[in-house]
Design an enzyme around this catalytic site. Structure first.
Site, PDB file in Angstrom:
ATOM      1  N   GLN A 137       0.834  -1.208   0.000  1.00  0.00           N
ATOM      2  CA  GLN A 137       0.000   0.000   0.000  1.00  0.00           C
ATOM      3  C   GLN A 137       0.866   1.254   0.000  1.00  0.00           C
ATOM      4  O   GLN A 137       0.907   1.994   0.989  1.00  0.00           O
ATOM      5  CB  GLN A 137      -0.916   0.006   1.237  1.00  0.00           C
ATOM      6  N   PRO A 138       1.543   1.512  -1.102  1.00  0.00           N
ATOM      7  CA  PRO A 138       2.514   2.601  -1.131  1.00  0.00           C
ATOM      8  C   PRO A 138       1.919   4.015  -1.166  1.00  0.00           C
ATOM      9  O   PRO A 138       2.664   4.986  -1.087  1.00  0.00           O
ATOM     10  CB  PRO A 138       3.303   2.329  -2.419  1.00  0.00           C
ATOM     11  N   LYS A 139       0.570   4.136  -1.298  1.00  0.00           N
ATOM     12  CA  LYS A 139       0.008   5.486  -1.406  1.00  0.00           C
ATOM     13  C   LYS A 139      -0.746   5.901  -0.156  1.00  0.00           C
ATOM     14  O   LYS A 139      -1.719   6.643  -0.212  1.00  0.00           O
ATOM     15  CB  LYS A 139      -0.926   5.559  -2.627  1.00  0.00           C
ATOM     16  N   ASN A 140      -0.311   5.413   0.969  1.00  0.00           N
ATOM     17  CA  ASN A 140      -0.975   5.680   2.240  1.00  0.00           C
ATOM     18  C   ASN A 140      -0.051   6.532   3.116  1.00  0.00           C
ATOM     19  O   ASN A 140       1.147   6.266   3.187  1.00  0.00           O
ATOM     20  CB  ASN A 140      -1.282   4.304   2.868  1.00  0.00           C
TER      21      ASN A 140
END
Lengths: 371, 372
Positions: A137-140
């Site tokens: 979940q790299p866009k958190n």
């Protein structure tokens, strides 16, 4: 503050045969219980002492989410832990489940950090954990902030540049990744190889604006942009990239951004080099850059030594011609803007004799009618 | 299928009011488990939906409004500010959303939900010495926090200069070589952060300290020449939500330049192509069954519904109370209510809230967070 994928209908989780009573009994007779089978917290013996706390949405809830059974179960127990301020190993384990269900729950992350400290957990293990979560979940926001906290506690940035490079290899513009990278570099003074890293990214994609930004970041914090040798090198670099990809706005923005404090007309020969490019590598960005050069020249003419009035008029004429060209032909989406710039420039440097009556005055009359 | 044909064969683009209304009406009560990922953002869901309804000029039934008030009251933290859900910790983003949602409702019941004294304590608890704010205690810093803090403080009349000491300079340090603003100093210019920083400075009365010309050049350059919509950053793709975050900057800059004595500003139009943006939103960002979205092929969600509609409103309405000029693409029925470019709720609701809270004294700081 992000949008989500919304399913048109919520999918009922099909539990399948595991919950069929006959089959279950049969399984227990002949096989070991599957340790990976998920068991609700409410059915776990080790949690029997804790009373779950249901969410208090009130009698007439709004924006009520149809949580899955698993979600409600985990969070009912999370709320119980929070209420009791429980600081145990089992609490720590539960936070991982809660995070897995909603990695944006910053209250859970905060609690996990409290537990990391209170239980003196192995932070190297935590680094492995957060590495995996970020990969998924790299866009958190929360996951990156958590990683930063662990790196700070360990005072160990040794894995960071490589890790971030890996994330950027999957999405070269991930804002959180770049933010973390800049923090690590600045905090631990890891400037040495960053310009090379940027150049490699620009080799892969010369239109990567994040990489251009990083270029600016590295140079402004190391050599700075005052050194004429650096400036010349950077101008050379930009013009080369422009020759390869003329319609790349990033390169033009970088060229202007680097020079604008000093003034575009301060760089001798640059205008000529750009005029050369105009013949074979023209673009709206090139034209806008020319406009900026002319505007800067006008700005400085009035301040420096006396210049021929003819020369000033000529510069103004060229600038206004570019505005017209952009507004009417080359960059019509920005027509309102270029026309405004033209009017502004004329107003500031013109002497009134050149122009027709501005059309907008007619529109003011019609506007009040339209009211 | 027939609605799809409607959109793409009609001579005029049509806002699918009824479909959006049904989508919003349902979502205000019930959301599928796909929304578990927003379980820590439920005041946002209230704001996105209520603001969309107010733009569509759909009334909120009194019972529903009251239920929202009571729910948001449960999201309020005992130590001040609002959390993403009952029992969670306070956070500036749901605080911003909750206060906005309550101001949209605009009843005394709504205003009375807000504990102003505790809210001020919360703002002090997240204030940093360098002028920035963390989003929540133990959380991250970025320019969103300054906007959230300035927005709620100004609307509820708890703003003091001391609270925002150094904040102006910190926000200014976020303007970069591109002319736009980044999330924190050093990063790439980005539409969401640029809006937050600029709007915060407008609230603080310091927008003139930005390089307005550079910012103007950056933001107008973000409108896509083919799509008509806006991108968030240079060389990235169009996204319907930037219809607000980016296009919303133009009213702010127009006013800022006007205050600086700029004489050549248009008296009819913002400095972006209003018709092209309306075309992008109406032709590319509507789900035929209701809701709006990023770009064709993406799923609808309430965030994009809110910001596409907000951007559509910006593109339709020029001016202020005294001088108002409209550009409505398609039928008159496509017209939305105007939105306030600083707070993104309707201007009447802003005025009403300010009037309500200005009657009250600015609270004394009660908790021990105020810096010397």
């Amino acid at each position: 503050m992000s949008g989500i994928e919304e399913t048109v209908e919520s999918v009922q989780v099909n539990e399948g045969k595991e919950f069929d009573v006959e089959v279950e009994e049969h399984i227990e007779d002949e096989f070991a219980v599957d340790p990976t089978r998920y068991i609700f917290y409410r059915d776990r013996k080790e949690w029997a002492d804790l009373e779950p706390v249901p969410q208090d949405d009130g009698p007439n809830p709004v924006v009520k989410i149809a949580y899955s059974e698993k979600f409600s179960d985990v969070y009912d127990y999370f709320r119980a832990l929070l209420k009791n301020d429980e600081k145990t190993e089992r609490a720590f384990a539960l936070t991982a489940d809660a995070i897995d269900l909603n990695a944006a729950n910053y209250t859970v992350w905060h609690y996990r950090r409290v537990l990391l400290q209170a239980l003196s957990k192995d932070l190297k293990e935590e680094m492995k954990y957060i590495t995996n979560i970020i990969e998924e979940q790299p866009k958190n926001y929360q996951v990156w902030h958590h990683r930063r906290m662990v790196v700070e506690w360990l005072n160990d940035p040794s894995e960071e540049l490589r890790f971030i490079a890996d994330i950027l290899s999957q999405d070269a513009k991930n804002y959180h990744a770049w933010q973390h990278r800049q923090w690590v570099i600045q905090e631990y003074k890891l400037w040495d190889n960053e310009l090379e890293f940027v150049e490699n990214l620009l080799e892969e994609d010369v239109r990567n604006n994040s990489a251009w930004n990083q270029r600016h970041f590295v140079i402004s914090h190391t050599t700075g942009f005052s050194d004429p040798a650096v400036v010349e090198r950077e101008i050379q670099y930009c013009l080369n990239q422009i020759r390869k990809a003329p319609h790349n706005e990033s390169a033009w923005n970088y060229l202007k951004g680097m020079l604008q404090d000093r003034g575009l007309s301060s760089q001798p020969g640059l205008l000529e080099r750009v005029l050369e490019l105009k013949e074979t590598h023209c673009s709206p960005y090139l034209l806008a850059f020319l406009f900026d050069c002319y505007e800067d020249a006008l700005e400085n003419i009035t301040q420096k030594e006396k210049v021929e009035e003819e020369e000033q008029k000529e510069t103004l004429r060229k600038a206004l011609e570019i505005c017209r060209l952009l507004a009417q032909e080359k960059d019509t989406i920005r027509k309102e803007y270029w026309e405004f710039l033209g009017r502004s420039l004329r107003n500031k440097y013109g002497n009134g004799s050149l122009t027709e009556q501005p059309v907008f005055q007619l529109c003011v009359i019609t506007a009040s009618v339209h009211r | 299928m027939s609605v799809y044909k409607q959109i793409h064969s009609l001579p005029q683009p049509t806002l699918l009011r009824e479909q959006h209304y049904q989508y919003l009406k349902k979502g205000l009560r019930h959301l599928s488990d796909a929304y578990e990922c927003l379980d820590a953002s439920r005041p946002w869901l209230c704001f996105w939906i209520l603001h969309s309804l107010e733009l569509l000029q759909e009334p909120i039934p009194a019972a529903v409004a009251s239920d929202v008030c009571q729910f948001l009251a449960r999201c309020q933290s005992p130590t001040g500010g609002f959390a993403g859900g009952p029992g969670q910790h306070a956070h500036l983003a749901p605080t911003y959303a909750a206060v906005n949602a309550l101001c949209i409702i605009g009843t005394d019941e709504a205003y009375n939900v807000i504990d102003r004294e505790k809210l001020l304590d919360f703002l002090w608890s997240v204030k940093q010495p360098d002028g920035s704010f963390v989003m929540h205690v133990g959380g991250e810093v970025d320019v969103r926090s300054a906007y959230c803090a300035a927005s709620v403080a100004s609307l509820t009349n708890i703003l003091t200069p001391k609270l925002f000491e150094n904040t102006t300079n910190w926000i200014l340090s976020c303007q970069n070589w591109e002319g736009g603003l980044s999330g924190v100093p050093g990063l790439e210019a980005h539409g969401g952060y640029t809006f937050c920083g600029t709007a915060a400075l407008v609230i603080l009365g310091k927008e003139h300290m930005l390089d307005l010309k550079a910012l103007l050049r950056w933001v107008v350059s973000r409108q896509m020449r083919f799509e008509g919509g806006f991108q968030g950053r240079c060389n990235k793709l169009v996204d319907g939500c930037y219809s607000f975050w980016q296009a919303g900057l133009l009213p702010l800059l127009h006013r800022a330049l006007y205050k600086e004595g700029e004489s050549e500003l248009s008296q009819q139009r913002w400095m972006f192509e209003q018709q092209a943006l309306q075309e992008y939103i109406l032709l590319c960002c509507q789900n035929p069954t209701g809701g709006l979205l990023d770009k064709p092929g993406k799923s609808r969600d309430f965030y994009h519904t809110c910001y596409c509609l907000s951007g559509l409103s910006i593109a339709q309405h020029f001016g202020n109370m005294d001088n108002h000029y409209e550009v409505i693409l398609g039928k008159e029925e496509n017209r939305l209510a105007p939105t306030h470019p600083v707070y993104n709720i309707c201007p009447e609701k802003v005025a009403q809230a300010l009037q309500h809270f200005l009657r009250m004294p600015v609270p004394e700081v009660t908790a021990v967070f105020e810096k010397h």
